[in-house]
Design a protein around this motif. Structure first.
Motif, mmCIF file in Angstrom:
data_model
loop_
_atom_site.group_PDB
_atom_site.id
_atom_site.type_symbol
_atom_site.label_atom_id
_atom_site.label_comp_id
_atom_site.label_asym_id
_atom_site.label_seq_id
_atom_site.Cartn_x
_atom_site.Cartn_y
_atom_site.Cartn_z
ATOM 1 N N MET A 486 43.989 55.993 46.075
ATOM 2 C CA MET A 486 44.625 54.834 45.451
ATOM 3 C C MET A 486 46.061 54.657 45.933
ATOM 4 O O MET A 486 46.545 53.524 46.084
ATOM 5 C CB MET A 486 44.600 54.986 43.926
ATOM 6 N N VAL A 487 46.777 55.767 46.186
ATOM 7 C CA VAL A 487 48.126 55.647 46.767
ATOM 8 C C VAL A 487 48.050 54.929 48.116
ATOM 9 O O VAL A 487 48.819 54.002 48.402
ATOM 10 C CB VAL A 487 48.780 57.036 46.917
ATOM 11 N N ASN A 488 47.110 55.352 48.954
ATOM 12 C CA ASN A 488 46.935 54.681 50.244
ATOM 13 C C ASN A 488 46.519 53.227 50.076
ATOM 14 O O ASN A 488 46.915 52.350 50.862
ATOM 15 C CB ASN A 488 45.887 55.425 51.080
ATOM 16 N N HIS A 489 45.718 52.973 49.063
ATOM 17 C CA HIS A 489 45.281 51.591 48.808
ATOM 18 C C HIS A 489 46.481 50.691 48.513
ATOM 19 O O HIS A 489 46.592 49.588 49.075
ATOM 20 C CB HIS A 489 44.306 51.582 47.625
ATOM 21 N N TRP A 490 47.390 51.157 47.640
ATOM 22 C CA TRP A 490 48.549 50.320 47.302
ATOM 23 C C TRP A 490 49.503 50.209 48.485
ATOM 24 O O TRP A 490 50.087 49.134 48.703
ATOM 25 C CB TRP A 490 49.278 50.897 46.086
ATOM 26 N N ARG A 491 49.653 51.280 49.241
ATOM 27 C CA ARG A 491 50.526 51.197 50.424
ATOM 28 C C ARG A 491 49.982 50.213 51.451
ATOM 29 O O ARG A 491 50.754 49.553 52.152
ATOM 30 C CB ARG A 491 50.667 52.577 51.052
ATOM 31 N N ARG A 492 48.661 50.108 51.520
ATOM 32 C CA ARG A 492 48.064 49.216 52.510
ATOM 33 C C ARG A 492 48.083 47.765 52.054
ATOM 34 O O ARG A 492 48.321 46.856 52.849
ATOM 35 C CB ARG A 492 46.614 49.663 52.772
ATOM 36 N N HIS A 493 47.870 47.522 50.768
ATOM 37 C CA HIS A 493 47.792 46.144 50.295
ATOM 38 C C HIS A 493 49.142 45.594 49.815
ATOM 39 O O HIS A 493 49.374 44.393 49.909
ATOM 40 C CB HIS A 493 46.758 46.036 49.170
ATOM 41 N N ARG A 494 49.993 46.439 49.251
ATOM 42 C CA ARG A 494 51.356 46.059 48.882
ATOM 43 C C ARG A 494 51.411 44.759 48.071
ATOM 44 O O ARG A 494 52.144 43.830 48.399
ATOM 45 C CB ARG A 494 52.224 45.909 50.140
ATOM 46 N N GLY A 495 50.633 44.736 47.001
ATOM 47 C CA GLY A 495 50.683 43.578 46.122
ATOM 48 C C GLY A 495 51.855 43.687 45.159
ATOM 49 O O GLY A 495 52.723 44.562 45.268
ATOM 50 N N SER A 496 51.882 42.783 44.182
ATOM 51 C CA SER A 496 52.965 42.779 43.204
ATOM 52 C C SER A 496 52.945 44.090 42.395
ATOM 53 O O SER A 496 51.912 44.490 41.859
ATOM 54 C CB SER A 496 52.799 41.575 42.272
ATOM 55 N N GLY A 497 54.100 44.752 42.327
ATOM 56 C CA GLY A 497 54.228 45.992 41.574
ATOM 57 C C GLY A 497 53.519 47.175 42.194
ATOM 58 O O GLY A 497 53.201 48.145 41.495
ATOM 59 N N TRP A 498 53.298 47.138 43.511
ATOM 60 C CA TRP A 498 52.522 48.209 44.140
ATOM 61 C C TRP A 498 53.237 49.559 44.098
ATOM 62 O O TRP A 498 52.585 50.610 44.039
ATOM 63 C CB TRP A 498 52.175 47.831 45.582
ATOM 64 N N ARG A 499 54.578 49.548 44.137
ATOM 65 C CA ARG A 499 55.304 50.819 44.108
ATOM 66 C C ARG A 499 55.091 51.537 42.766
ATOM 67 O O ARG A 499 54.919 52.768 42.730
ATOM 68 C CB ARG A 499 56.782 50.587 44.364
#
Length: 724
Positions: A486-499
């Protein structure tokens, strides 16, 4: 939307469970190849009219089609019939009896159109999917204290800080899975997340961890439930293993009836457990308030180990078993009613909230009452005795605990078959796990889970504490990989509030990894080595299965791969000649043991096909071969006969070798071997015959370019006058 790879290695969006998964559609490239092959397809002789109407219409003009309970097929549209229950009815008395028993146990069959109706609403899904998670509070706190008490009674004061750390872990992992449900709304949980965001091998490792987790969930839950019963009724302790196996059989039968029916059956015990434990917690806290939260000192326990960071880490890892089953909702999203992902997030929130309340309440009550683990009585039983020394409440709590522990295994029965379904669709496990039974249940996955859990439970003789060290490694391996994914998922998609989302997943991954490493190291000698060895072994096995399916796919693919083209040095058009009827050359071979009705029927069949035919006879001596040739001449020598003399009286191998050499002499022919076979009326009668037909069929199937079929003759059809 998440993605998965189909049997051809192509990436496609994930979908819900479907009975058609066993028959995936052709790719666009396959369709184009099929079109080109069709353009070259030619039949030398014009097709004759079919001797029977394939739509099974009445033979008499103007007659109406018979309708009623005995109608086997129903016409839907031109060229399509629908099978009715009459078509599925066995034609033997034994088969009909087995079907009646099956219907009594499992209920009537469900049509494929019933899948949506079979999904669960939230009030049913909550007990079904949370029973494992919520019931783990019956043994998780005890597992934590069992490690702490090794340092003596003084170390028990560390239970509350460790419990607080576990609550942080529960919140982090729960929040992460809420995000997983939204990002991957089609199920498969850790397997899909790790595969999509880290890589196929990471996904496969997570899947194997979950498989071990689910098998152990059944084993541990059933063993703990039986332990709760034997704590109240010590006389039943010698029957722990047989009782456990009986419970597994009952769980299997219940789940074979279908998701919705199983949910309705198993929902009540979970709600009873919540009421019983919740009521005990509130009443116990009320007693603590009445005495001013005075802590009752625990009984003196001599220390066998010193307090250390390693001991605390071991206690933390053992207590973390209180949250096993937290991933259940993310795996079972397709089992919920629409909108699936939104209902799944709501369920997960309810589950985490109830888990934290029960876990904190039980840990606090245990600390306030000064309880320590005992060998002959569970911690929850002690707490119930202390809270309700008189009245019916103790047996009610024990009964509710035993029921929910026994039925906590139902979470695994819901999730493991689905996981195996997704893995089978990716060709990592046998494709039979794609099959849905007549109650829309993934039957093969349910049976495999029951057998594996029964074997493990029997091997460990139903002892919960012996099974728990195996428990934490697999489940937290899946947790860790899911969080990293899931960390990689957010780093790849970088949507709103991904950090912020990535930070939550990173915290969950870190804490899960701590539990994983601690459990693997500290419990290695206690049994965790089994899981440490099993995970890579099963991963390699799954990769071997995938390689096999890849080879099969390449062998039967409509379009050749570049490797096939290079090795054969021919174009797709040249390869396509193998699939054109005008390029197929036949030779029909009939093995003849003696002149009888079976041989005559097979010979009449092959001659009627109008293709070259050859009869082969293997004799143990020359005299027998001469006798058969004389009989052949008397018959009229309508088919060429070749006799083979086998001096050492071997029949099967010389015949197979002869047919193989025929094929080698003319590699472009297709050899069709028609084996005469007598079909007996009763199964026991098979032992009265040599079964050489079956053995010959098995031997010939190994030969390329050889088609093996049989010409059966049933004993009920034999005409005695034909042999006179």
């Amino acid at each position: 939307m998440g993605k998965e790879r189909d049997g051809a290695g192509q990436v496609r969006p994930t979908t819900s469970l479907s009975p058609s998964a066993e028959f995936p559609p052709l790719s666009a490239q396959d369709i184009e190849t099929l079109r080109r092959l069709g353009e070259q397809w030619r039949v030398e002789k014009p097709a004759r009219a079919l001797p029977v109407d394939p739509e099974l219409r009445p033979s008499r003009p103007g007659a109406a089609r018979a309708r009623g309970p005995d109608e086997a097929f129903r016409p839907d549209q031109p060229g399509e019939l629908t099978a009715t229950p009459a078509a599925e009815r066995p034609d033997t008395s034994r088969g009909r009896f087995a079907l009646r028993v099956r219907r009594v146990l499992l209920g009537p069959p469900l049509s494929s159109m019933s899948m949506l109706r079979e999904r669960m609403r939230k009030l049913i899904a909550l007990p079904v999917l949370s029973s494992d998670l919520l019931s783990s509070v019956a043994y998780g706190p005890e597992a934590l204290l069992t490690i702490l008490v090794l340092a003596g009674s003084a170390a028990l004061g560390l239970s509350l800080p460790i419990a607080a750390a576990l609550v942080v872990l529960m919140l982090a992992v729960g929040a992460s899975y809420r995000q997983t449900v939204r990002a991957y709304p089609h199920g498969a949980g850790s397997y899909l997340v790790a595969s999509d965001s880290i890589g196929p091998r990471a996904g496969l490792t997570a899947a194997v961890g979950l498989i071990l987790d689910y098998v152990l969930t059944v084993s541990v839950s059933v063993a703990a439930g039986i332990a709760a019963i034997t704590s109240a009724l010590p006389a039943l302790n010698p029957l722990s293993v047989p009782l456990s196996l009986a419970v597994i059989a009952a769980l299997l039968a219940g789940n074979l009836r279908g998701i919705r029916v199983a949910g309705n059956i198993f929902a009540a015990p979970t709600y009873l457990f919540l009421v019983a434990i919740g009521g005990m917690t509130l009443f116990g806290l009320g007693q603590a308030v009445a005495r001013g939260f005075t802590v009752i000192p625990p009984p003196p326990v001599p220390a066998t180990e010193a307090i250390s960071v390693l001991l605390i880490a071991r206690a933390f890892a053992s207590g973390a078993t209180s949250m096993t089953g937290i991933e259940a909702v993310s795996n079972a999203i397709p089992a919920l009613r629409p909108v699936e992902w939104r209902n799944a997030r709501t369920l997960l929130t309810w589950m985490i909230s109830i888990l934290i309340l029960l876990f904190v309440g039980l840990m606090l009550l245990t600390h306030l009452n000064g309880l320590v683990p005992r060998a002959n009585e569970t911690l929850l039983s002690q707490l119930a005795h202390r809270t309700f020394p008189h009245g019916p409440w103790y047996p009610i709590i024990q009964a509710a605990t035993a029921l929910v522990l026994l039925l906590a295994a139902n979470t695994a029965y819901n999730d493991l078959p689905r996981l195996l379904y997704y893995m089978a669709r990716d060709a990592y496990v046998p494709r039979r796990f794609l099959h849905m039974g007549d109650r829309l249940a993934l039957t093969n996955g349910l049976v495999a889970l029951s057998v594996a859990a029964a074997v493990i439970l029997t091997a460990f003789r139903g002892r919960t504490q012996a099974l728990i060290p195996l428990f934490a490694v697999g489940v937290f391996l899946a947790f860790t990989l899911s969080q990293v994914g899931m960390v990689n998922h957010w780093r790849r998609h970088r949507g709103s509030g991904w950090r912020r989302r990535a930070a939550i997943n990173a915290l969950g991954a870190t804490l899960s990894a701590i539990v994983l490493v601690t459990a693997a190291i500290t419990k290695f000698a206690s049994g965790a080595w089994v899981v440490v060895v099993a995970v890579p072994t099963l991963v390699l096995l799954c990769l071997g299965i995938r390689r096999h399916y890849d080879r099969v796919r390449q062998a039967v693919s409509l379009h050749p791969t570049p490797t096939q083209l290079t090795s054969a040095e021919r174009s797709e058009r040249e390869m396509a000649q193998e699939f054109l009827p005008q390029r197929v050359h036949h030779l029909l071979v009939v093995p003849v043991a003696r002149f009888d009705q079976a041989a005559l029927r097979a010979l009449a069949y092959v001659v009627s096909l109008g293709q070259p035919a050859l009869a082969v006879h293997v004799s143990p001596e020359d005299q027998e071969a001469d006798r058969l040739r004389d009989e052949w001449t008397a018959w009229g020598d309508h088919v060429r006969l070749e006799t083979v003399v086998s001096p050492h009286r071997e029949i099967l191998e010389p015949l197979a070798q002869y047919i193989a050499q025929l094929r080698e002499r003319q590699p472009d022919i297709t050899l069709t071997v028609v084996i005469p076979e007598v079909v007996v009326n009763r199964p026991w009668q098979r032992f009265l015959h040599s079964q050489i037909e079956r053995r010959l069929r098995r031997a010939l199937r190994r030969l390329p370019g050889v088609v093996v079929t049989s010409m059966p003759i049933h004993l009920s059809e034999v005409h005695p006058q034909a042999t006179r």
